[in-house]
Scaffold this active site. Sequence first.
Site, PDB file in Angstrom:
ATOM      1  N   HIS A  44     -21.866  72.952  35.775  1.00 20.29           N
ATOM      2  CA  HIS A  44     -20.654  72.718  34.985  1.00 20.29           C
ATOM      3  C   HIS A  44     -19.528  73.575  35.564  1.00 20.29           C
ATOM      4  CE1 HIS A  44     -22.621  71.156  31.023  1.00 20.29           C
ATOM      5  NE2 HIS A  44     -23.267  70.721  32.093  1.00 20.29           N
ATOM      6  N   CYS A  60     -19.760  73.582  26.299  1.00 22.09           N
ATOM      7  CA  CYS A  60     -21.009  73.223  25.630  1.00 22.09           C
ATOM      8  C   CYS A  60     -21.782  74.506  25.288  1.00 22.09           C
ATOM      9  CB  CYS A  60     -21.846  72.325  26.538  1.00 22.09           C
ATOM     10  SG  CYS A  60     -22.486  73.173  28.016  1.00 22.09           S
ATOM     11  N   GLU A  73     -17.345  75.524  34.233  1.00 21.59           N
ATOM     12  CA  GLU A  73     -17.261  76.893  33.722  1.00 21.59           C
ATOM     13  C   GLU A  73     -18.269  77.817  34.396  1.00 21.59           C
ATOM     14  OE1 GLU A  73     -17.596  73.978  31.997  1.00 21.59           O
ATOM     15  OE2 GLU A  73     -17.263  74.393  29.868  1.00 21.59           O
ATOM     16  N   CYS A 122     -22.620  76.613  28.440  1.00 22.48           N
ATOM     17  CA  CYS A 122     -21.456  77.305  28.994  1.00 22.48           C
ATOM     18  C   CYS A 122     -20.937  78.382  28.052  1.00 22.48           C
ATOM     19  CB  CYS A 122     -20.364  76.295  29.328  1.00 22.48           C
ATOM     20  SG  CYS A 122     -20.832  75.216  30.703  1.00 22.48           S
TER      21      CYS A 122
END
Length: 154
Positions: free
Chosen positions: A58, A88, A60, A91
């Site tokens: 992801h 999410c 992040e 993260c």
Amino acid sequence: MTNTPGISEDAAMSAALDLAREAAQAGEAPIGAVVICGGEIVAGRRNEREATNDPSAHAELLALRDAALAAGSWRLSDVTVVVTLEPCVMCAGALSQARVDRVVFGAHDPKAGACETLYNVGADPRLNHEFEVVSGVRADECGQLLTDFFADRR
């Protein structure tokens, strides 16, 4: 931004949106994230799950990894992370573990948001670290990018 003089939330989100557009062009979910320290962007990444076959790739997480390498420490207590979509659970957990000071995001995520929508990891006193959350920065633009991307895929 209050703790990061030099770059505005809007300018940081512009950089994150540019990364999100790059992700879309590469066939990735259009999410971008930048890390700000000392008023400057020190890292920025986009989603890379499809390219790497890595479910943890992801934006992040990748940006946090780059920022930690640049800082020479996993503790990122003086940084702000700006991301186009609400982080999410994975993260948000990483943001907490990295000891970030602040998270700024654009669009809320009704299916997986863990900073306001479904959970509020950053404000959970049961965890060992809390972080400030600012939501809705250029939310319409961030949300439209995601809506367009997924509409094209259906």
